[in-house]
Design a protein around this motif. Sequence first.
Motif, PDB file in Angstrom:
ATOM      1  N   ARG A 147       9.565  -1.803  -3.334  1.00 40.07           N
ATOM      2  CA  ARG A 147      10.081  -1.209  -4.575  1.00 40.07           C
ATOM      3  C   ARG A 147      11.374  -0.459  -4.298  1.00 40.07           C
ATOM      4  O   ARG A 147      12.346  -0.579  -5.025  1.00 40.07           O
ATOM      5  CB  ARG A 147       9.049  -0.262  -5.187  1.00 40.07           C
ATOM      6  N   ASP A 176       6.737  -7.429  -2.938  1.00 36.20           N
ATOM      7  CA  ASP A 176       6.001  -7.051  -4.152  1.00 36.20           C
ATOM      8  C   ASP A 176       6.701  -7.697  -5.342  1.00 36.20           C
ATOM      9  O   ASP A 176       7.619  -8.507  -5.167  1.00 36.20           O
ATOM     10  CB  ASP A 176       5.925  -5.519  -4.289  1.00 36.20           C
ATOM     11  N   HIS A 246       0.927  -9.513  -7.174  1.00 37.83           N
ATOM     12  CA  HIS A 246       2.110  -8.741  -6.777  1.00 37.83           C
ATOM     13  C   HIS A 246       3.204  -9.657  -6.204  1.00 37.83           C
ATOM     14  O   HIS A 246       3.924  -9.279  -5.289  1.00 37.83           O
ATOM     15  CB  HIS A 246       1.735  -7.664  -5.748  1.00 37.83           C
ATOM     16  N   ASP A 309      -4.677  -7.189  -3.634  1.00 39.12           N
ATOM     17  CA  ASP A 309      -4.955  -6.172  -4.652  1.00 39.12           C
ATOM     18  C   ASP A 309      -4.469  -6.601  -6.027  1.00 39.12           C
ATOM     19  O   ASP A 309      -3.536  -7.383  -6.154  1.00 39.12           O
ATOM     20  CB  ASP A 309      -4.272  -4.846  -4.275  1.00 39.12           C
ATOM     21  N   GLU A 310      -5.113  -6.047  -7.037  1.00 42.91           N
ATOM     22  CA  GLU A 310      -4.641  -6.069  -8.420  1.00 42.91           C
ATOM     23  C   GLU A 310      -4.137  -7.439  -8.884  1.00 42.91           C
ATOM     24  O   GLU A 310      -3.065  -7.542  -9.471  1.00 42.91           O
ATOM     25  CB  GLU A 310      -3.512  -5.033  -8.604  1.00 42.91           C
ATOM     26  N   TRP A 359      -6.398  -5.342   1.034  1.00 42.73           N
ATOM     27  CA  TRP A 359      -6.821  -4.224   0.185  1.00 42.73           C
ATOM     28  C   TRP A 359      -8.263  -4.449  -0.248  1.00 42.73           C
ATOM     29  O   TRP A 359      -8.748  -5.592  -0.248  1.00 42.73           O
ATOM     30  CB  TRP A 359      -5.903  -4.115  -1.042  1.00 42.73           C
ATOM     31  N   TRP A 377      -8.355   1.654  -0.848  1.00 40.25           N
ATOM     32  CA  TRP A 377      -7.390   2.507  -1.560  1.00 40.25           C
ATOM     33  C   TRP A 377      -7.891   2.997  -2.901  1.00 40.25           C
ATOM     34  O   TRP A 377      -7.510   4.047  -3.382  1.00 40.25           O
ATOM     35  CB  TRP A 377      -6.072   1.768  -1.785  1.00 40.25           C
ATOM     36  N   TYR A 402      -2.775   9.308  -1.311  1.00 41.57           N
ATOM     37  CA  TYR A 402      -1.560   8.701  -1.851  1.00 41.57           C
ATOM     38  C   TYR A 402      -0.415   9.704  -1.863  1.00 41.57           C
ATOM     39  O   TYR A 402      -0.433  10.695  -2.579  1.00 41.57           O
ATOM     40  CB  TYR A 402      -1.828   8.123  -3.244  1.00 41.57           C
ATOM     41  N   ASP A 404       2.439   9.261  -2.996  1.00 44.82           N
ATOM     42  CA  ASP A 404       3.294   9.196  -4.179  1.00 44.82           C
ATOM     43  C   ASP A 404       2.699  10.021  -5.322  1.00 44.82           C
ATOM     44  O   ASP A 404       3.322  10.131  -6.379  1.00 44.82           O
ATOM     45  CB  ASP A 404       3.549   7.750  -4.631  1.00 44.82           C
ATOM     46  N   MET A 405       1.525  10.603  -5.107  1.00 44.41           N
ATOM     47  CA  MET A 405       0.950  11.485  -6.129  1.00 44.41           C
ATOM     48  C   MET A 405       1.663  12.835  -6.089  1.00 44.41           C
ATOM     49  O   MET A 405       2.066  13.300  -5.022  1.00 44.41           O
ATOM     50  CB  MET A 405      -0.546  11.707  -5.882  1.00 44.41           C
ATOM     51  N   HIS A 414       3.564  10.335  -9.292  1.00 42.54           N
ATOM     52  CA  HIS A 414       2.478   9.809 -10.125  1.00 42.54           C
ATOM     53  C   HIS A 414       1.349  10.821 -10.191  1.00 42.54           C
ATOM     54  O   HIS A 414       1.246  11.701  -9.331  1.00 42.54           O
ATOM     55  CB  HIS A 414       1.875   8.580  -9.440  1.00 42.54           C
ATOM     56  N   TRP A 416      -1.854   9.296 -11.496  1.00 44.20           N
ATOM     57  CA  TRP A 416      -3.007   8.504 -11.930  1.00 44.20           C
ATOM     58  C   TRP A 416      -4.222   8.718 -11.029  1.00 44.20           C
ATOM     59  O   TRP A 416      -5.356   8.600 -11.477  1.00 44.20           O
ATOM     60  CB  TRP A 416      -2.669   7.012 -12.049  1.00 44.20           C
ATOM     61  N   TRP A 451       3.972   4.878  -1.971  1.00 41.29           N
ATOM     62  CA  TRP A 451       4.436   3.818  -2.878  1.00 41.29           C
ATOM     63  C   TRP A 451       5.727   4.297  -3.495  1.00 41.29           C
ATOM     64  O   TRP A 451       5.892   5.485  -3.777  1.00 41.29           O
ATOM     65  CB  TRP A 451       3.378   3.560  -3.956  1.00 41.29           C
ATOM     66  N   GLU A 453       7.793   3.082  -6.282  1.00 37.37           N
ATOM     67  CA  GLU A 453       8.449   2.685  -7.534  1.00 37.37           C
ATOM     68  C   GLU A 453       9.234   3.831  -8.158  1.00 37.37           C
ATOM     69  O   GLU A 453      10.249   3.607  -8.813  1.00 37.37           O
ATOM     70  CB  GLU A 453       7.466   2.057  -8.528  1.00 37.37           C
TER      71      GLU A 453
HETATM   72  C1  TNX Z   1      -1.402   0.967  -7.052  1.00 41.42           C
HETATM   73  S1  TNX Z   1      -2.463   0.769  -4.273  1.00 41.42           S
HETATM   74  C2  TNX Z   1      -0.840  -0.080  -6.318  1.00 41.42           C
HETATM   75  C3  TNX Z   1       0.608  -0.082  -6.066  1.00 41.42           C
HETATM   76  C4  TNX Z   1       1.307   1.039  -6.772  1.00 41.42           C
HETATM   77  C5  TNX Z   1       0.492   2.303  -6.655  1.00 41.42           C
HETATM   78  C6  TNX Z   1       1.144   3.509  -7.257  1.00 41.42           C
HETATM   79  C7  TNX Z   1      -2.276  -0.705  -4.544  1.00 41.42           C
HETATM   80  C8  TNX Z   1      -2.907  -1.602  -3.611  1.00 41.42           C
HETATM   81  N1  TNX Z   1      -1.571  -1.043  -5.648  1.00 41.42           N
HETATM   82  O1  TNX Z   1       1.143  -1.333  -6.430  1.00 41.42           O
HETATM   83  O2  TNX Z   1       2.552   1.184  -6.183  1.00 41.42           O
HETATM   84  O3  TNX Z   1      -0.739   2.119  -7.287  1.00 41.42           O
HETATM   85  O4  TNX Z   1       0.473   4.674  -6.922  1.00 41.42           O
END
Ligand code: TNX
Length: 716
Positions: A147, A176, A246, A309-310, A359, A377, A402, A404-405, A414, A416, A451, A453
């Motif tokens: 990012r 990503d 991603h 992930d995701e 992940w 994570w 994290y 980035d929190m 962040h 979240w 992270w 972003e």
């Molecule tokens: C979740 S953690 C993500 C990242 C984001 C992050 C921001 C993970 C495996 N995926 O793509 O950058 O949250 O906190």
Amino acid sequence: MKHTIATVLFSLVVLSAWSCTPKVPPRFTLSEHTEVRTEGDTTLQPLARYFADHFGGRTSDENTWDVIRLVRDTTLGGEAFRVEVTPRGCTVRGGDYGGVFNGVQTFFELLPAEIYARQCPATPLRDTLLQSRPRFPYRSMMLDVARTWCTVDQLLRQIDLLAYHRINRLHLHLTDDEGWRIEIKSHPELTAIGGFRGGDSPVAPVYGRWHEKYGGFYTQDEMRRVIRYAATRNIEIIPEIDLPGHSRTIASIHPEIRCNYRPDTLSTRGYDFRSAWCVAREENYTLLEEILSEICALFPAPYVHIGGDEVDMEQWLRCPDCRSLMQREGMASPAELEDHFLNRAIDILNRHHKRAAVWNEAVATARLSRETLVFGWKDTEACLKAAADGYPTVIMPGKYFYLDMRQTPHEAGHDWAGVVDARRLYSFDFAREGFSEEQLRNVVGFEGAFWSEAYLSHNPEKNDYLDYMCFPRLTALAHMGWHGTERRWEEFYRELTRTHYDRLAAMGVTFRLFPPKITYRNGMLSASTDDGSQPFYIERGSTEEHPYTAPIATAYPAHYRFISRYKTGHSPLTVHEEYYRHIYPEVTVTSSMGESTRFPYANAAQYRGITRTRRTARPGDWICYTFAHNVSAEEILVQTGNPQLPKSLFIEGVVETSEDGHTYRKAGTLDHGILFLHQPRNLKSIRITATSDLRDGTPFITIEPLKIRPVERPMK
Ligand code: TNX
């Protein structure tokens, strides 16, 4: 990866202190005359040089009497060390290279903090015998360079800082949706195009700068240099190619890897947001082999992280090819398609003598081989499950690890996964989180994840924001990785303020201090710190910092901001809680872009969360807030999107206000999606109108609740 639980807590054991003879004994003195010897063990030579470079010492045989010997001693375990200081000389023994390295770091800790600035004065040392071994073999940081790209020099600097903390892994998130950062020689287009986004790049600038083309990448030669540099410092680079989700960058360059259907891109101005590889397309595995074989050859680490992930599995369910693959193989859910894809990738890795890291989502079905290293994570439950299923597991639930929190509710970052400061990170405790002995046996260590972003909005050219987000949180993580999670925070905090802050300062790190405590009583506003730092105050309307020396008499506590400083460290800007008092007058929200069903207008109108529009913005599109009863305020924050995460906001727009809901007056223009209205009076409505195209192609605009501070009254 198994290790016995008998690797018990250890503390640095001082086996024997200095002697107590009445006459002052001669002491070993470290100076530029000191020589670091490896006694013929050439593999330790780079370490000897690293060590000597820190104090300007020698590494060649010159018959000096001040000698430090580096010795590999296999009777000690992996990464374990024994450091001995006597008047006749010093010995740093390690069970392996990492052990000797850890011993060298312990030696640094015996010296003044200036050693980290490579400006150590000649230092006499007491006779000492120290020995220790790490509780966990995996002490890691993840850096998302996809990012926000970091230069090679920034990577080297980060590696130095991690090494001083005996952190022994750097996990690089190299690809990503927003970038591809590692050269693949058989596919130069991946970096030539995918290394840059925005401007005329086919990769959309979803995060960060959207007006300009932004980015960079690492050539394989550069990466080899990084790997070597890290290896000298006992750090292994774990590369990550995030698959099969991603993957929007590679999918923008090679659209053929996506699923076999045409997406509806009407609301996204033609941009194809799909980010997953098609599982059923056989040619995809050829491309994957070409990429992964180069990654395997480049990185010496036994693991290659392949993400997992995701994944947006909707894409697979809409794909006729993926659906028939599911049918053919009797798969019950798309999660099994992910297993299929990852197993194909793992086969490739195995053929190249590597294992996979993933992940936690990737082992949701627990069907991948137990050789797979899992990074938990999502939450503690994901870590508990992976460990119970028999996977070696790296612990990193976002709400603890994290980086980035944000670290207090009003700081950048962040939220979240929650608000995470060093104390919160350090509070992770295996017993309280419910790990059984058996699960704990599968825990290999910790990872802190940065992270990035939002990083692009914080001048990544300087290292300040990264430093601030990493330290002292990584200092705490390193401590837990080495010592386990049983120690009390108070004890660690004392160590932090008495030693680590000075060391971080010598390293040149812009570390974070805890915020000063602000209190307001009987018309007096006071600030205090307990870490030796100096508080400063800044008056409203000014940027000048004045040293705080005594309580301030004021009827307006919200007019003062505080910051504390110690050497290169500083706290966040901190204010009295009165500053954050808001009012929530009844309001309705409307817009020209339609209302999303999942994120309705009511979210913003009821000050509960964000609203999304149904489509993206064109010039002339508007958002309107209409109050039930006219409102006066001290300040109103008008905001589309999140300025730290510049996506889904109006790039350019004007803000107008009205007292009757019909005639409007211009109040200002948006800056990074936001505008503060100062002391607005008697407002019926506020309207924001887009004046430029949304160039990033995001499919919607986010409408934020207004943040309204009440008209001020003196408090005393
Ligand atoms: C979740 S953690 C993500 C990242 C984001 C992050 C921001 C993970 C495996 N995926 O793509 O950058 O949250 O906190």
